[in-house]
Design an enzyme around this catalytic site. Structure first.
Site, short mmCIF file in Angstrom:
data_model
loop_
_atom_site.label_atom_id
_atom_site.label_comp_id
_atom_site.label_asym_id
_atom_site.label_seq_id
_atom_site.Cartn_x
_atom_site.Cartn_y
_atom_site.Cartn_z
N GLY A 13 50.47 13.95 46.35
CA GLY A 13 50.94 14.99 47.26
C GLY A 13 51.15 14.56 48.71
N SER A 19 50.96 15.62 55.95
CA SER A 19 50.46 16.19 54.69
C SER A 19 48.94 16.27 54.67
CB SER A 19 50.90 15.32 53.51
OG SER A 19 52.30 15.35 53.35
N ILE A 20 48.43 17.34 54.07
CA ILE A 20 46.98 17.48 53.88
C ILE A 20 46.47 16.30 53.04
CG2 ILE A 20 45.19 18.88 52.77
CD1 ILE A 20 46.78 21.38 53.64
N VAL A 65 55.18 16.03 38.81
CA VAL A 65 54.16 16.65 37.96
C VAL A 65 54.76 17.64 36.94
CG1 VAL A 65 52.29 16.36 39.64
CG2 VAL A 65 53.59 18.53 39.59
N TYR A 155 53.22 35.43 51.25
CA TYR A 155 52.75 34.32 50.38
C TYR A 155 53.14 34.57 48.91
CZ TYR A 155 49.94 30.21 49.20
OH TYR A 155 49.53 28.96 48.76
N LYS A 162 48.05 30.37 43.14
CA LYS A 162 46.76 29.86 43.66
C LYS A 162 45.58 30.56 42.97
CE LYS A 162 48.07 26.75 46.72
NZ LYS A 162 48.00 25.31 46.39
N ILE A 191 48.18 25.20 58.06
CA ILE A 191 48.47 23.97 58.81
C ILE A 191 49.98 23.73 58.77
CG2 ILE A 191 48.08 21.46 58.94
CD1 ILE A 191 45.44 21.91 57.40
N LYS A 192 50.56 23.33 59.89
CA LYS A 192 52.01 23.11 59.94
C LYS A 192 52.38 21.80 59.26
CE LYS A 192 55.96 23.80 62.94
NZ LYS A 192 56.71 24.04 61.71
N LEU A 194 55.05 20.00 55.94
CA LEU A 194 56.39 20.17 55.36
C LEU A 194 56.45 21.45 54.51
CD1 LEU A 194 59.11 18.66 55.26
CD2 LEU A 194 58.32 17.57 53.15
N ALA A 195 55.41 21.70 53.71
CA ALA A 195 55.40 22.88 52.84
C ALA A 195 55.34 24.18 53.64
CB ALA A 195 54.22 22.81 51.86
P1 NAD Z 1 53.18 18.93 51.91
O1 NAD Z 1 54.59 19.38 51.84
O2 NAD Z 1 52.88 17.82 52.82
O3 NAD Z 1 52.62 18.58 50.47
C1 NAD Z 1 53.08 19.22 49.30
C2 NAD Z 1 53.36 18.12 48.31
O4 NAD Z 1 53.70 18.65 47.03
C3 NAD Z 1 54.50 17.20 48.75
O5 NAD Z 1 54.03 15.87 48.84
C4 NAD Z 1 55.50 17.33 47.61
O6 NAD Z 1 56.18 16.13 47.35
C5 NAD Z 1 54.58 17.71 46.47
N1 NAD Z 1 55.28 18.26 45.31
C6 NAD Z 1 56.03 19.38 45.23
N2 NAD Z 1 56.54 19.51 44.00
C7 NAD Z 1 56.12 18.43 43.28
C8 NAD Z 1 56.34 17.98 41.95
N3 NAD Z 1 57.11 18.65 41.09
N4 NAD Z 1 55.74 16.81 41.56
C9 NAD Z 1 54.97 16.11 42.42
N5 NAD Z 1 54.73 16.49 43.69
C10 NAD Z 1 55.31 17.64 44.11
O7 NAD Z 1 52.34 20.24 52.32
P2 NAD Z 1 50.77 20.51 52.37
O8 NAD Z 1 50.62 21.70 53.21
O9 NAD Z 1 50.05 19.27 52.69
O10 NAD Z 1 50.45 20.97 50.88
C11 NAD Z 1 49.48 20.33 50.07
C12 NAD Z 1 48.62 21.36 49.35
O11 NAD Z 1 47.85 22.06 50.30
C13 NAD Z 1 49.39 22.38 48.55
O12 NAD Z 1 48.70 22.65 47.35
C14 NAD Z 1 49.32 23.60 49.45
O13 NAD Z 1 49.44 24.80 48.71
C15 NAD Z 1 47.94 23.44 50.01
N6 NAD Z 1 47.64 24.21 51.20
C16 NAD Z 1 48.44 24.12 52.29
C17 NAD Z 1 48.12 24.84 53.43
C18 NAD Z 1 48.99 24.81 54.65
O14 NAD Z 1 48.94 25.74 55.45
N7 NAD Z 1 49.78 23.77 54.86
C19 NAD Z 1 46.97 25.65 53.44
C20 NAD Z 1 46.17 25.71 52.31
C21 NAD Z 1 46.52 24.98 51.19
O1 0WE Z 2 50.73 26.76 49.81
C1 0WE Z 2 51.34 26.78 50.84
C2 0WE Z 2 52.82 26.51 50.89
C3 0WE Z 2 53.40 26.40 49.55
C4 0WE Z 2 54.90 26.41 49.47
C5 0WE Z 2 55.77 26.40 50.54
C6 0WE Z 2 57.15 26.40 50.32
C7 0WE Z 2 58.14 26.44 51.42
C8 0WE Z 2 59.50 25.89 51.01
C9 0WE Z 2 55.40 26.45 48.21
N1 0WE Z 2 56.73 26.47 47.96
C10 0WE Z 2 57.60 26.43 48.99
N2 0WE Z 2 58.93 26.45 48.70
C11 0WE Z 2 59.89 26.26 49.61
O2 0WE Z 2 61.09 26.35 49.31
N3 0WE Z 2 50.67 27.13 51.99
C12 0WE Z 2 49.28 27.54 51.90
C13 0WE Z 2 51.29 27.16 53.32
C14 0WE Z 2 51.76 28.55 53.55
O3 0WE Z 2 52.91 28.99 53.02
C15 0WE Z 2 53.04 30.32 53.37
C16 0WE Z 2 51.94 30.71 54.14
C17 0WE Z 2 51.11 29.58 54.25
C18 0WE Z 2 49.79 29.50 54.94
C19 0WE Z 2 54.05 31.22 53.08
C20 0WE Z 2 53.95 32.52 53.57
C21 0WE Z 2 52.86 32.91 54.32
C22 0WE Z 2 51.84 32.01 54.62
#
Ligand code: NAD
Ligand code: 0WE
Length: 255
Positions: A13, A19-20, A65, A155, A162, A191-192, A194-195
Site C-alpha cells: 500500500g 502514504s500511511i 490485490v 465516507y 471498513k 491524513i492528507k 493520495l487516497a
Molecule cells: P494511499 O493512497 O497512500 O494508499 C492507498 C493504497 O492502496 C495505494 O498505495 C494504492 O496503490 C493501494 N491500492 C488501491 N487499490 C489497490 C489494489 N487493487 N491492489 C493493490 N493496492 C491497491 O492512502 P492512505 O491514506 O495511506 O491509505 C492507506 C490505508 O489507510 C487505507 O486502508 C485507508 O483506508 C486507511 N486510512 C486512511 C486514512 C486517511 O485519512 N488517509 C485514515 C484512516 C485509514
Molecule cells: O479510507 C479512506 C479513503 C479511501 C478511499 C478514497 C478514495 C478517493 C478517490 C477509497 N476510495 C477512493 N476512491 C477514489 O476514487 N480514508 C479514511 C480517507 C478518507 O476518505 C474520506 C474521508 C476520509 C477520512 C472520504 C469522505 C470523508 C472522509
C-alpha cells in the site's frame, strides 16, 4: 530502539512518501526490520522503488490485490527470497469515485463489490497466503477508519467496507491465534494522502478534527508508524483482534 531487529516484514500500500504504509515502513526500518514492498501498477513502481531503496530494500513486487494470481505470485517471490516472514502490513483501500460521491442508497452493486473486494476481502486473501510463511509470533496489521463504526459525512460505502474489515480482523485473530499469529488494525485519524485527495469536504474535516481532537492537532503518518511498529513487534505479543485508535483521541469525543 531495536524492537524489530532480525524481523522481516511485507508492506502493501505504499503509493508515495505521504502514504500511511510509508510512515509505518519508515518506523519499522528505524526499529531494525528488513522490509519488502508491493505496489499497484507500473506508474507507482517509479515512486515505490526509490523509497524502498532508501530503507535498504530491493524486494519490490507488483501486486493488484484484486487478482488471486498476482497475490499468489507475490507471496511466492517473497518465499523464494526470504523463506519465512514475521509481519505483513495491509494498507490498501479503494471505492470507485462515483460510489463515494453518491448517497449510500444509490451505491451500485459493482461499486459495492469493488469497495468490499479491495478494502476488506483483500486482507483475508493476504492472511491466507501469509499464514504458511509467518514465523510463530508473527502478525498481520491493517488500517481502518472511524467511519467503520460511526457515520462520517461522505465516507459512505467505505464505511461499510471498513466495518467488514474490522470484523475480519476479529475473525482472523480467532482463526489464526492458535497458530501463534496475531491480527490487529489501527484506526487512524484523517491524513492528507493520495487516497484523501479529491475528497471535496476533506479540508473542512481536517479543521474540525484539529479543533475537536483532545490533542488539538492532526494525526501524522509518524504517529501511525510508531504505533504500527509496536503492534507488529514482540512488545505487543499479548495483543490480538484489537482495533487500536491512533487519532489524537478524536474517537472519544462527542458534541
Ligand atoms: P494511499 O493512497 O497512500 O494508499 C492507498 C493504497 O492502496 C495505494 O498505495 C494504492 O496503490 C493501494 N491500492 C488501491 N487499490 C489497490 C489494489 N487493487 N491492489 C493493490 N493496492 C491497491 O492512502 P492512505 O491514506 O495511506 O491509505 C492507506 C490505508 O489507510 C487505507 O486502508 C485507508 O483506508 C486507511 N486510512 C486512511 C486514512 C486517511 O485519512 N488517509 C485514515 C484512516 C485509514
Ligand atoms: O479510507 C479512506 C479513503 C479511501 C478511499 C478514497 C478514495 C478517493 C478517490 C477509497 N476510495 C477512493 N476512491 C477514489 O476514487 N480514508 C479514511 C480517507 C478518507 O476518505 C474520506 C474521508 C476520509 C477520512 C472520504 C469522505 C470523508 C472522509
Amino acid at each position: 530502539m531495536n524492537i524489530l531487529a532480525g524481523k522481516k516484514g511485507l508492506i502493501l500500500g505504499v503509493a508515495n512518501n505521504k502514504s500511511i504504509a510509508w510512515g509505518i515502513a519508515q518506523q519499522c526500518h528505524d526499529c531494525g526490520a528488513e522490509l519488502a514492498f508491493t505496489y499497484l501498477g507500473e506508474a507507482l513502481e517509479k515512486r515505490v522503488r526509490p523509497l524502498a531503496e532508501s530503507v535498504g530494500s530491493e524486494l519490490v513486487i507488483p501486486c493488484n490485490v484484486q487478482s488471486d494470481q498476482e497475490l499468489d505470485e507475490a507471496f511466492l517471490t517473497l518465499e523464494k527470497a526470504w523463506g519465512k516472514l514475521d509481519f505483513v502490513v495491509h494498507s490498501v483501500a479503494y471505492a470507485p469515485g462515483d460510489d463515494l460521491k453518491n448517497p449510500i442508497h444509490m451505491t451500485s452493486r459493482e461499486g459495492f463489490l469493488t469497495a468490499m473486494d479491495i478494502s476488506a476481502y483483500s486482507f483475508i486473501a493476504v492472511a491466507a497466503r501469509a499464514k504458511r510463511l509467518l514465523n510463530p509470533g508473527g502478525s498481520l496489521l491493517t488500517l481502518s477508519y472511524l467511519g467503520a463504526v460511526n457515520v462520517v459525512p461522505n465516507y459512505r460505502v467505505m464505511g461499510v467496507a471498513k466495518a467488514a474489515l474490522e470484523a475480519s480482523v476479529r475473525e482472523l485473530a480467532a482463526d489464526l491465534g492458535p497458530d501463534g499469529i496475531r491480527v490487529n488494525a489501527i484506526s487512524a485519524g484523517p491524513i492528507k494522502t493520495l487516497a484523501a485527495s479529491g475528497i471535496s469536504s476533506f479540508k473542512q474535516l481536517l479543521s474540525a478534527f484539529e479543533s475537536r481532537a483532545p490533542l488539538r492537532r492532526l494525526t501524522t503518518i509518524e504517529d501511525v508508524g510508531k504505533s504500527g511498529a509496536y503492534l507488529v513487534s514482540p512488545l505487543a505479543d499479548g495483543v490480538s483482534g484489537e482495533i487500536h485508535y491512533v487519532d489524537c483521541g478524536f474517537n472519544i469525543t462527542a458534541l
